[in-house]
Write a protein that holds these residues in place. Structure first.
Motif, short mmCIF file in Angstrom:
data_model
loop_
_atom_site.label_atom_id
_atom_site.label_comp_id
_atom_site.label_asym_id
_atom_site.label_seq_id
_atom_site.Cartn_x
_atom_site.Cartn_y
_atom_site.Cartn_z
N UNK A 14 0.85 -1.18 0.00
CA UNK A 14 0.00 0.00 0.00
C UNK A 14 0.90 1.24 0.00
N UNK A 15 0.88 1.99 -1.08
CA UNK A 15 1.77 3.14 -1.22
C UNK A 15 1.20 4.42 -0.61
N UNK A 16 -0.08 4.51 -0.46
CA UNK A 16 -0.68 5.75 0.01
C UNK A 16 -0.14 6.20 1.38
N UNK A 17 -0.08 5.33 2.40
CA UNK A 17 0.47 5.80 3.69
C UNK A 17 1.94 6.22 3.58
N UNK A 18 2.71 5.50 2.75
CA UNK A 18 4.11 5.85 2.61
C UNK A 18 4.26 7.20 1.90
N UNK A 19 3.44 7.47 0.92
CA UNK A 19 3.50 8.75 0.21
C UNK A 19 3.10 9.89 1.15
N UNK A 20 2.11 9.65 2.00
CA UNK A 20 1.69 10.67 2.96
C UNK A 20 2.83 11.02 3.93
N UNK A 21 3.51 10.00 4.44
CA UNK A 21 4.61 10.23 5.37
C UNK A 21 5.74 10.98 4.67
N UNK A 22 6.07 10.58 3.46
CA UNK A 22 7.15 11.24 2.73
C UNK A 22 6.81 12.69 2.41
N UNK A 23 5.55 12.98 2.11
CA UNK A 23 5.14 14.36 1.84
C UNK A 23 5.29 15.22 3.09
N UNK A 24 4.91 14.69 4.24
CA UNK A 24 5.05 15.43 5.49
C UNK A 24 6.54 15.68 5.79
N UNK A 25 7.38 14.66 5.62
CA UNK A 25 8.81 14.84 5.85
C UNK A 25 9.41 15.87 4.91
N UNK A 26 9.01 15.85 3.65
CA UNK A 26 9.50 16.84 2.70
C UNK A 26 9.10 18.25 3.13
N UNK A 27 7.87 18.43 3.56
CA UNK A 27 7.41 19.75 4.00
C UNK A 27 8.19 20.21 5.23
N UNK A 28 8.46 19.31 6.16
CA UNK A 28 9.21 19.66 7.37
C UNK A 28 10.63 20.10 7.01
N UNK A 29 11.28 19.35 6.13
CA UNK A 29 12.64 19.72 5.73
C UNK A 29 12.68 21.02 4.94
N UNK A 30 11.67 21.27 4.12
CA UNK A 30 11.64 22.51 3.34
C UNK A 30 11.47 23.72 4.25
N UNK A 31 10.73 23.56 5.34
CA UNK A 31 10.51 24.67 6.25
C UNK A 31 11.71 24.89 7.17
N UNK A 32 12.33 23.81 7.65
CA UNK A 32 13.40 23.96 8.63
C UNK A 32 14.77 24.23 8.03
N UNK A 33 15.03 23.84 6.80
CA UNK A 33 16.36 24.03 6.21
C UNK A 33 16.79 25.49 6.15
N UNK A 34 15.95 26.43 5.70
CA UNK A 34 16.41 27.82 5.70
C UNK A 34 16.72 28.36 7.09
N UNK A 35 16.09 27.81 8.12
CA UNK A 35 16.33 28.27 9.48
C UNK A 35 17.66 27.76 10.03
N UNK A 36 18.24 26.74 9.39
CA UNK A 36 19.46 26.13 9.90
C UNK A 36 20.72 26.85 9.43
N UNK A 37 20.61 27.80 8.54
CA UNK A 37 21.81 28.49 8.09
C UNK A 37 22.36 29.32 9.23
#
Length: 132
Positions: A14-37
């Protein structure tokens, strides 16, 4: 004669739960990466379109407008920075050093740290600039 019924099982993943988790992780990294500079607030000099901007695997040394030296955000003397860079080179011989000099920094202060690093055997020492 008795028939044996085999139950068909769904062997698919079942790919749907895995895609949901990966989308959330991508959003978290996109938001936090600029703050880490990290680093010192510098006004970098402008250069051509092919300016060096640095890399994640390099030591970041900054020289502010008052001629003070910083390794990441820690203010140190020139000799202390060179000693720490030598210690880091023992762990990674291919170490790259990026020097960020403020536009209003003393040219001698920037070249002093660069020369000291070159004298101790560092081959990959660059100056960070801002593209025009």
């Amino acid at each position: 004669m008795a028939r044996i019924r085999r139950r068909q099982s769904d062997a698919g993943i079942q790919l749907t739960p895995m895609i949901d988790v990966m989308t959330v992780l991508l959003a978290v990294f996109m938001v936090t990466t600029p703050m880490m500079t990290t680093g010192i607030d510098l006004e970098l000099p402008r250069a051509g379109a092919s300016a060096m901007t640095g890399s994640d695997h390099a030591i970041q040394i900054s020289v502010d407008s008052n001629g003070r030296y910083f390794l990441s955000e820690m203010e140190l003397t020139r000799d202390e920075i060179v000693k720490k860079a030598i210690a880091m080179r023992e762990e990674n011989p291919q170490l790259t050093i990026m020097i960020s000099g403020d536009t209003h920094a003393d040219y001698g202060a920037v070249m002093a740290i660069m020369g000291k690093l070159k004298d101790t055997g560092f081959q990959k020492v660059g100056l960070r600039t801002q593209p025009e």
